[in-house]
Design an enzyme around this catalytic site. Structure first.
Site, PDB file in Angstrom:
ATOM      1  N   CYS A   1       0.841  -1.195   0.000  1.00 56.12           N
ATOM      2  CA  CYS A   1       0.000   0.000   0.000  1.00 56.12           C
ATOM      3  C   CYS A   1       0.878   1.247   0.000  1.00 56.12           C
ATOM      4  CB  CYS A   1      -0.916  -0.012   1.227  1.00 56.12           C
ATOM      5  SG  CYS A   1      -1.954   1.480   1.387  1.00 56.12           S
TER       6      CYS A   1
ATOM      7  N   CYS B   1       1.486   3.200   6.253  1.00 51.42           N
ATOM      8  CA  CYS B   1       0.762   1.945   6.056  1.00 51.42           C
ATOM      9  C   CYS B   1       1.706   0.954   5.390  1.00 51.42           C
ATOM     10  CB  CYS B   1      -0.472   2.146   5.171  1.00 51.42           C
ATOM     11  SG  CYS B   1      -1.442   0.620   4.939  1.00 51.42           S
TER      12      CYS B   1
ATOM     13  N   CYS C   1      -0.524   5.084 -16.523  1.00 52.48           N
ATOM     14  CA  CYS C   1       0.398   4.983 -15.394  1.00 52.48           C
ATOM     15  C   CYS C   1       1.526   5.978 -15.569  1.00 52.48           C
ATOM     16  CB  CYS C   1       0.961   3.576 -15.275  1.00 52.48           C
ATOM     17  SG  CYS C   1      -0.261   2.324 -14.823  1.00 52.48           S
TER      18      CYS C   1
ATOM     19  N   CYS D   1      12.458  -6.284  -7.034  1.00 50.48           N
ATOM     20  CA  CYS D   1      11.724  -5.724  -5.892  1.00 50.48           C
ATOM     21  C   CYS D   1      11.901  -4.229  -5.746  1.00 50.48           C
ATOM     22  CB  CYS D   1      12.155  -6.416  -4.602  1.00 50.48           C
ATOM     23  SG  CYS D   1      13.875  -6.095  -4.126  1.00 50.48           S
TER      24      CYS D   1
ATOM     25  N   CYS E   1      33.312  -6.317  -9.595  1.00 46.98           N
ATOM     26  CA  CYS E   1      32.399  -7.324 -10.121  1.00 46.98           C
ATOM     27  C   CYS E   1      31.005  -6.751 -10.330  1.00 46.98           C
ATOM     28  CB  CYS E   1      32.364  -8.513  -9.151  1.00 46.98           C
ATOM     29  SG  CYS E   1      31.104  -9.728  -9.551  1.00 46.98           S
TER      30      CYS E   1
ATOM     31  N   CYS F   1      20.674  -9.310  -4.835  1.00 51.44           N
ATOM     32  CA  CYS F   1      19.851  -8.496  -3.940  1.00 51.44           C
ATOM     33  C   CYS F   1      19.645  -9.242  -2.625  1.00 51.44           C
ATOM     34  CB  CYS F   1      18.511  -8.175  -4.591  1.00 51.44           C
ATOM     35  SG  CYS F   1      17.400  -7.202  -3.543  1.00 51.44           S
TER      36      CYS F   1
END
Length: 331
Positions: A89, A94, A134, A176, A188, A193
């Site tokens: 959200c 939140c 968007c 993500c 390197c 992640c």
């Protein structure tokens, strides 16, 4: 003796772990887990190996309930972030997660937390916009690009070059969108992640496999930026045109080197002996027989090794050059 604090401890001070057989004293494991959870390094690995500690062991070793709750929260967040269908959200204060599997055609999502009810878009993860497409995410757009734009002379005069240089060192995970910082020193470019476990290339910001840097993509394992399009095309053309000559030369050198080198190496090895060898107890005739037999045996084995090396290596190189490289050049 504990391998972490190097202090002698009684046997009951070493708890057993379900993930591996390594042992450390209780106090060291408590301190290690306390620091790992406080720094959000969850899941927590064993201090001696990459094995992930089981949640039951973590709960047993962590004394503070607040740290155990924080560990559960971090573990849940890592699992949700790794899920491509989970959306967070965007409302302030939140942190509710919405499971949005199969919502691409109907992108309007509603936060289910009591008292929130914020409506947002599945695609851009911003507040719902029924009347327009968007919009790009407004959060540091320069950081989401593989390379930052060069600073203008006016910006250099106002001292904005350091901020731009810092933007080149911070990029976002392609899965993500977590911010990841790396020293842009040509080290390197294979990045992992720590939030979602995504393996990606620092130069092109794409999820990769272990053969990404061997493909003709222009991304190098070391370096600050990928090759230019002209340099990449010239290198691919050079590989396609020069592959027969280079592969033939390599095979022509490898055949005599392997065929003759293995018997010579084995003869010198047997003649020199090794630790614990019984060469000193053998007579000159026995030593000569031993060296001769090893060389003759190598002469029978070396052609087989040569045939396998050339028979497998040459088709693999030809397949790579006239398969992967040619397809990339055609694109």
């Amino acid at each position: 003796e504990c391998p972490l604090c190097l202090l002698p401890q009684p046997p009951e001070a070493f708890p057993t772990l379900a993930s591996c057989a390594h042992r450390s004293c209780w106090a060291c494991l408590e301190q290690y887990l306390r620091l790992a959870v406080s720094e959000s390094r969850v899941p927590v690995s064993c201090p001696h190996c990459p094995a992930v500690l089981q949640p039951t062991d973590v709960h047993r070793l962590l004394p503070e309930p607040a740290l155990r709750d924080k560990y559960e929260e971090f573990l849940l967040r890592r699992l949700l972030v790794a899920d491509p269908g989970t959306r967070w959200c965007p409302a302030p204060d939140c942190s509710y997660a919405v499971f949005a599997h199969g919502c691409a055609e109907c992108p309007r999502l509603t936060c289910g937390r009591e008292g929130c009810g914020t409506e947002f878009c599945y695609h851009c993860r911003q507040p719902w916009h029924p009347d327009g497409p968007c919009a790009p995410v407004p959060l540091a757009p320069s950081l989401a690009t593989p390379t930052a734009q060069p600073a203008q002379p006016e910006e250099l005069a106002h001292g904005e070059a350091p901020a731009q240089a810092e933007a080149e060192d911070i990029k976002v995970c392609p899965r993500c969108s977590a911010f990841i910082m790396k020293i842009n020193d040509g080290s390197c470019n294979r990045m992992n992640c720590t939030v979602c476990g995504c393996l990606f290339c620092w130069l092109c910001l794409r999820e990769i496999s272990d053969v990404h840097f061997l493909s003709p993509s222009g991304c190098t394992f070391w370096g600050k930026r990928p090759w230019s399009r002209t340099r990449r095309i010239l290198w691919q053309l050079g590989m396609v045109l020069g592959a027969p000559m280079v592969i033939s030369l390599a095979a022509g050198v490898a055949v005599p080197v392997i065929t003759i080198g293995i018997p010579i190496y084995m003869g010198r090895k047997v003649l020199a002996g090794g630790p614990g060898s019984r060469r000193s107890s053998l007579s000159g005739c026995q030593q000569c027989l031993s060296v001769t037999s090893s060389v003759l045996l190598s002469l029978f084995v070396s052609p087989i090794i040569t045939a396998l090396s050339v028979g497998v290596g040459v088709p693999l190189m030809l397949t790579y050059v006239y398969g992967t490289v040619v397809l990339s050049l055609c694109r």
